[in-house]
Design a protein around this motif. Sequence first.
Motif, PDB file in Angstrom:
ATOM      1  N   LEU A  48       0.842  -1.197   0.000  1.00 44.88           N
ATOM      2  CA  LEU A  48       0.000   0.000   0.000  1.00 44.88           C
ATOM      3  C   LEU A  48       0.873   1.242   0.000  1.00 44.88           C
ATOM      4  O   LEU A  48       2.073   1.172   0.195  1.00 44.88           O
ATOM      5  CB  LEU A  48      -0.928  -0.018   1.220  1.00 44.88           C
ATOM      6  N   SER A  49       0.289   2.351  -0.193  1.00 43.89           N
ATOM      7  CA  SER A  49       1.039   3.594  -0.382  1.00 43.89           C
ATOM      8  C   SER A  49       1.495   4.192   0.944  1.00 43.89           C
ATOM      9  O   SER A  49       0.913   5.136   1.456  1.00 43.89           O
ATOM     10  CB  SER A  49       0.184   4.582  -1.154  1.00 43.89           C
ATOM     11  N   TYR A  50       2.551   3.623   1.485  1.00 39.09           N
ATOM     12  CA  TYR A  50       3.167   4.141   2.706  1.00 39.09           C
ATOM     13  C   TYR A  50       4.505   4.768   2.366  1.00 39.09           C
ATOM     14  O   TYR A  50       4.995   4.650   1.250  1.00 39.09           O
ATOM     15  CB  TYR A  50       3.395   3.021   3.729  1.00 39.09           C
ATOM     16  N   HIS A  51       5.129   5.358   3.335  1.00 39.72           N
ATOM     17  CA  HIS A  51       6.487   5.892   3.211  1.00 39.72           C
ATOM     18  C   HIS A  51       6.619   6.883   2.056  1.00 39.72           C
ATOM     19  O   HIS A  51       7.458   6.719   1.167  1.00 39.72           O
ATOM     20  CB  HIS A  51       7.515   4.768   3.074  1.00 39.72           C
ATOM     21  N   ASN A  52       5.756   7.882   2.072  1.00 45.19           N
ATOM     22  CA  ASN A  52       5.797   8.933   1.043  1.00 45.19           C
ATOM     23  C   ASN A  52       5.672   8.371  -0.369  1.00 45.19           C
ATOM     24  O   ASN A  52       6.286   8.854  -1.305  1.00 45.19           O
ATOM     25  CB  ASN A  52       7.086   9.762   1.159  1.00 45.19           C
ATOM     26  N   GLY A  53       4.881   7.312  -0.515  1.00 44.25           N
ATOM     27  CA  GLY A  53       4.664   6.714  -1.827  1.00 44.25           C
ATOM     28  C   GLY A  53       5.771   5.803  -2.303  1.00 44.25           C
ATOM     29  O   GLY A  53       5.721   5.319  -3.431  1.00 44.25           O
ATOM     30  N   GLU A  54       6.752   5.518  -1.466  1.00 41.98           N
ATOM     31  CA  GLU A  54       7.886   4.676  -1.872  1.00 41.98           C
ATOM     32  C   GLU A  54       7.622   3.177  -1.754  1.00 41.98           C
ATOM     33  O   GLU A  54       8.352   2.381  -2.327  1.00 41.98           O
ATOM     34  CB  GLU A  54       9.119   4.978  -1.021  1.00 41.98           C
ATOM     35  N   SER A  55       6.602   2.773  -1.012  1.00 40.94           N
ATOM     36  CA  SER A  55       6.429   1.347  -0.751  1.00 40.94           C
ATOM     37  C   SER A  55       6.068   0.546  -2.000  1.00 40.94           C
ATOM     38  O   SER A  55       6.576  -0.553  -2.196  1.00 40.94           O
ATOM     39  CB  SER A  55       5.403   1.115   0.350  1.00 40.94           C
ATOM     40  N   GLU A  56       5.208   1.078  -2.864  1.00 44.93           N
ATOM     41  CA  GLU A  56       4.845   0.335  -4.070  1.00 44.93           C
ATOM     42  C   GLU A  56       6.044   0.157  -5.002  1.00 44.93           C
ATOM     43  O   GLU A  56       6.320  -0.965  -5.446  1.00 44.93           O
ATOM     44  CB  GLU A  56       3.672   0.999  -4.776  1.00 44.93           C
ATOM     45  N   PRO A  57       6.790   1.222  -5.327  1.00 36.71           N
ATOM     46  CA  PRO A  57       7.984   1.017  -6.159  1.00 36.71           C
ATOM     47  C   PRO A  57       9.019   0.105  -5.502  1.00 36.71           C
ATOM     48  O   PRO A  57       9.694  -0.671  -6.184  1.00 36.71           O
ATOM     49  CB  PRO A  57       8.546   2.427  -6.346  1.00 36.71           C
ATOM     50  N   PHE A  58       9.130   0.172  -4.166  1.00 40.24           N
ATOM     51  CA  PHE A  58      10.072  -0.704  -3.468  1.00 40.24           C
ATOM     52  C   PHE A  58       9.724  -2.162  -3.710  1.00 40.24           C
ATOM     53  O   PHE A  58      10.579  -2.957  -4.082  1.00 40.24           O
ATOM     54  CB  PHE A  58      10.081  -0.418  -1.963  1.00 40.24           C
ATOM     55  N   TRP A  59       8.452  -2.542  -3.490  1.00 39.91           N
ATOM     56  CA  TRP A  59       8.060  -3.934  -3.685  1.00 39.91           C
ATOM     57  C   TRP A  59       8.195  -4.348  -5.144  1.00 39.91           C
ATOM     58  O   TRP A  59       8.588  -5.467  -5.444  1.00 39.91           O
ATOM     59  CB  TRP A  59       6.643  -4.199  -3.194  1.00 39.91           C
ATOM     60  N   SER A  60       7.900  -3.444  -6.065  1.00 40.44           N
ATOM     61  CA  SER A  60       8.047  -3.769  -7.490  1.00 40.44           C
ATOM     62  C   SER A  60       9.498  -4.078  -7.840  1.00 40.44           C
ATOM     63  O   SER A  60       9.789  -5.063  -8.512  1.00 40.44           O
ATOM     64  CB  SER A  60       7.564  -2.612  -8.360  1.00 40.44           C
ATOM     65  N   SER A  61      10.404  -3.234  -7.370  1.00 39.31           N
ATOM     66  CA  SER A  61      11.814  -3.456  -7.694  1.00 39.31           C
ATOM     67  C   SER A  61      12.400  -4.623  -6.913  1.00 39.31           C
ATOM     68  O   SER A  61      13.330  -5.278  -7.370  1.00 39.31           O
ATOM     69  CB  SER A  61      12.630  -2.195  -7.433  1.00 39.31           C
ATOM     70  N   THR A  62      11.850  -4.917  -5.758  1.00 41.07           N
ATOM     71  CA  THR A  62      12.361  -5.993  -4.918  1.00 41.07           C
ATOM     72  C   THR A  62      11.858  -7.359  -5.374  1.00 41.07           C
ATOM     73  O   THR A  62      12.577  -8.353  -5.249  1.00 41.07           O
ATOM     74  CB  THR A  62      11.952  -5.756  -3.447  1.00 41.07           C
ATOM     75  N   ALA A  63      10.669  -7.404  -5.935  1.00 36.90           N
ATOM     76  CA  ALA A  63      10.036  -8.690  -6.285  1.00 36.90           C
ATOM     77  C   ALA A  63      10.921  -9.544  -7.180  1.00 36.90           C
ATOM     78  O   ALA A  63      11.025 -10.756  -6.974  1.00 36.90           O
ATOM     79  CB  ALA A  63       8.692  -8.451  -6.943  1.00 36.90           C
ATOM     80  N   GLY A  64      11.562  -8.964  -8.155  1.00 40.45           N
ATOM     81  CA  GLY A  64      12.411  -9.727  -9.061  1.00 40.45           C
ATOM     82  C   GLY A  64      13.718 -10.203  -8.435  1.00 40.45           C
ATOM     83  O   GLY A  64      14.347 -11.120  -8.947  1.00 40.45           O
ATOM     84  N   ARG A  65      14.112  -9.593  -7.318  1.00 43.36           N
ATOM     85  CA  ARG A  65      15.368  -9.963  -6.658  1.00 43.36           C
ATOM     86  C   ARG A  65      15.196 -11.041  -5.609  1.00 43.36           C
ATOM     87  O   ARG A  65      16.171 -11.615  -5.151  1.00 43.36           O
ATOM     88  CB  ARG A  65      15.966  -8.727  -6.001  1.00 43.36           C
ATOM     89  N   ILE A  66      13.986 -11.300  -5.193  1.00 39.20           N
ATOM     90  CA  ILE A  66      13.753 -12.230  -4.098  1.00 39.20           C
ATOM     91  C   ILE A  66      13.834 -13.679  -4.587  1.00 39.20           C
ATOM     92  O   ILE A  66      13.197 -14.058  -5.553  1.00 39.20           O
ATOM     93  CB  ILE A  66      12.381 -11.981  -3.440  1.00 39.20           C
ATOM     94  N   SER A  67      14.622 -14.461  -3.889  1.00 37.58           N
ATOM     95  CA  SER A  67      14.746 -15.876  -4.196  1.00 37.58           C
ATOM     96  C   SER A  67      13.627 -16.628  -3.509  1.00 37.58           C
ATOM     97  O   SER A  67      13.403 -16.479  -2.317  1.00 37.58           O
ATOM     98  CB  SER A  67      16.092 -16.394  -3.685  1.00 37.58           C
ATOM     99  N   ARG A  68      12.941 -17.443  -4.249  1.00 31.62           N
ATOM    100  CA  ARG A  68      11.871 -18.243  -3.654  1.00 31.62           C
ATOM    101  C   ARG A  68      12.405 -19.557  -3.082  1.00 31.62           C
ATOM    102  O   ARG A  68      11.680 -20.323  -2.518  1.00 31.62           O
ATOM    103  CB  ARG A  68      10.786 -18.524  -4.689  1.00 31.62           C
ATOM    104  N   GLU A  69      13.681 -19.757  -3.241  1.00 30.37           N
ATOM    105  CA  GLU A  69      14.295 -20.985  -2.733  1.00 30.37           C
ATOM    106  C   GLU A  69      15.198 -20.737  -1.541  1.00 30.37           C
ATOM    107  O   GLU A  69      15.842 -21.632  -1.042  1.00 30.37           O
ATOM    108  CB  GLU A  69      15.083 -21.653  -3.849  1.00 30.37           C
ATOM    109  N   GLY A  70      15.240 -19.465  -1.073  1.00 34.09           N
ATOM    110  CA  GLY A  70      16.037 -19.167   0.113  1.00 34.09           C
ATOM    111  C   GLY A  70      17.390 -18.693  -0.134  1.00 34.09           C
ATOM    112  O   GLY A  70      18.069 -18.318  -0.851  1.00 34.09           O
TER     113      GLY A  70
END
Length: 70
Positions: A48-70
Amino acid sequence: MNKVESGLSILGVGCMRLPVTKEGNIDKTGYRYAQYAIDHGVNYMTPLSYHNGESEPFWSSTAGRISREG
């Protein structure tokens, strides 16, 4: 972690809980926070739009970096 019938984890991670800098911006160590949640079975994030609107772009840019295997 247990899942509900839809396959979502029972618990989710909300963007209000991301670590922030002194200025109130999302601390980029939030990536480790997201990775920890995924590693422990959480698969529901609420960008949701927290942290001065930074949370949505943060999750978008982070999603591709997260390993689902640990």
